[in-house]
Design a protein around this motif. Sequence first.
Motif, PDB file in Angstrom:
ATOM      1  N   SER A  79       0.744  -1.169  -0.107  1.00 33.24           N
ATOM      2  CA  SER A  79      -0.116  -0.058  -0.017  1.00 33.24           C
ATOM      3  C   SER A  79       0.877   1.520   0.007  1.00 33.24           C
ATOM      4  O   SER A  79       0.174   2.243   0.144  1.00 33.24           O
ATOM      5  N   ILE A  80       2.085   1.259  -0.013  1.00 28.18           N
ATOM      6  CA  ILE A  80       3.085   2.287  -0.033  1.00 28.18           C
ATOM      7  C   ILE A  80       3.588   2.347  -1.566  1.00 28.18           C
ATOM      8  O   ILE A  80       4.205   1.654  -2.289  1.00 28.18           O
ATOM      9  N   PRO A  81       3.152   3.780  -2.159  1.00 28.81           N
ATOM     10  CA  PRO A  81       3.570   3.916  -3.491  1.00 28.81           C
ATOM     11  C   PRO A  81       5.078   3.943  -3.906  1.00 28.81           C
ATOM     12  O   PRO A  81       5.669   4.686  -3.119  1.00 28.81           O
ATOM     13  N   PHE A  82       5.649   3.262  -4.836  1.00 30.36           N
ATOM     14  CA  PHE A  82       6.735   3.353  -5.403  1.00 30.36           C
ATOM     15  C   PHE A  82       8.108   3.235  -4.115  1.00 30.36           C
ATOM     16  O   PHE A  82       8.877   3.864  -4.250  1.00 30.36           O
ATOM     17  N   LYS A  83       7.895   2.288  -3.224  1.00 28.99           N
ATOM     18  CA  LYS A  83       8.761   2.120  -2.097  1.00 28.99           C
ATOM     19  C   LYS A  83      10.237   1.748  -2.530  1.00 28.99           C
ATOM     20  O   LYS A  83      11.054   1.656  -1.950  1.00 28.99           O
ATOM     21  N   ASP A  84      10.006   0.962  -3.673  1.00 31.27           N
ATOM     22  CA  ASP A  84      11.060   0.206  -4.269  1.00 31.27           C
ATOM     23  C   ASP A  84      11.579   0.834  -5.483  1.00 31.27           C
ATOM     24  O   ASP A  84      12.504   0.548  -6.437  1.00 31.27           O
ATOM     25  N   GLY A  85      10.955   2.197  -5.697  1.00 30.94           N
ATOM     26  CA  GLY A  85      11.353   2.959  -7.067  1.00 30.94           C
ATOM     27  C   GLY A  85      10.579   2.555  -8.305  1.00 30.94           C
ATOM     28  O   GLY A  85       9.622   1.543  -8.042  1.00 30.94           O
ATOM     29  N   LEU A  86      10.650   2.725  -9.512  1.00 30.78           N
ATOM     30  CA  LEU A  86       9.893   2.520 -10.693  1.00 30.78           C
ATOM     31  C   LEU A  86      10.900   1.381 -11.167  1.00 30.78           C
ATOM     32  O   LEU A  86      11.999   1.582 -11.485  1.00 30.78           O
ATOM     33  N   GLU A  87      10.277   0.099 -11.347  1.00 26.42           N
ATOM     34  CA  GLU A  87      10.990  -1.111 -12.127  1.00 26.42           C
ATOM     35  C   GLU A  87      10.565  -1.107 -13.463  1.00 26.42           C
ATOM     36  O   GLU A  87       9.702  -0.532 -13.877  1.00 26.42           O
ATOM     37  N   ILE A  88      11.161  -1.910 -14.230  1.00 28.83           N
ATOM     38  CA  ILE A  88      10.703  -2.384 -15.594  1.00 28.83           C
ATOM     39  C   ILE A  88       9.366  -2.780 -15.653  1.00 28.83           C
ATOM     40  O   ILE A  88       8.566  -2.595 -16.578  1.00 28.83           O
TER      41      ILE A  88
END
Length: 203
Positions: A79-88
Amino acid sequence: MNPLKGLIMAISLITLLNIILNKNSKSLKKEIKLQHYIFGYLFILYLMIALEEVGFPSLFEWRRTLRFSQTVFSPNINSIPFKDGLEISGILNIIFFIPFGFLLPTLWEKYRNLWTTLFHGLFFSIIIETGQLFVKYRATDIDDLILNTLGAICGWLIFNIMKKIFHKLSSKTVVNISSNDTLAIKLEPYLYIVIAIVCAFFK
């Protein structure tokens, strides 16, 4: 689990819907052109492929899960937006929803409004993400919800560019739904999604 079976079911039901629409349109003296039906088949094909690729729940999988005394409810929620960044995979989500945003305004006049397409892109994405609560090894992800909706917007923008080039074709594929239309014509966009979901589940 047989995706081809689901696709055949979906195409059969859309064909039945098209027969009803054709009869309704003649009684209303409202022309629905052949191009609309052709792009409709492309739309149901896309919806079935989309539900298959995202891992939408199916009765077959549920039965197999229950046979081993496991639960079909398998929540894995981010539920946390883009916690790992934007992946492929995020870029692929955008690309994956472009046809949705493109085909809606191609088929129905009301979706030539950006906000209507955006809302329905979000709605279809919510259906997919909710379904993944009932699929093992799948995650319900806020990132997917955002990026899928963005993909629908991109599809809408592409449609508007293509409409200027293929203006005559875009006028033949579209149906303008009015208050005087029959229930089948009014519900046609929603019936596509319902048919796809039912056939994906019972395939």
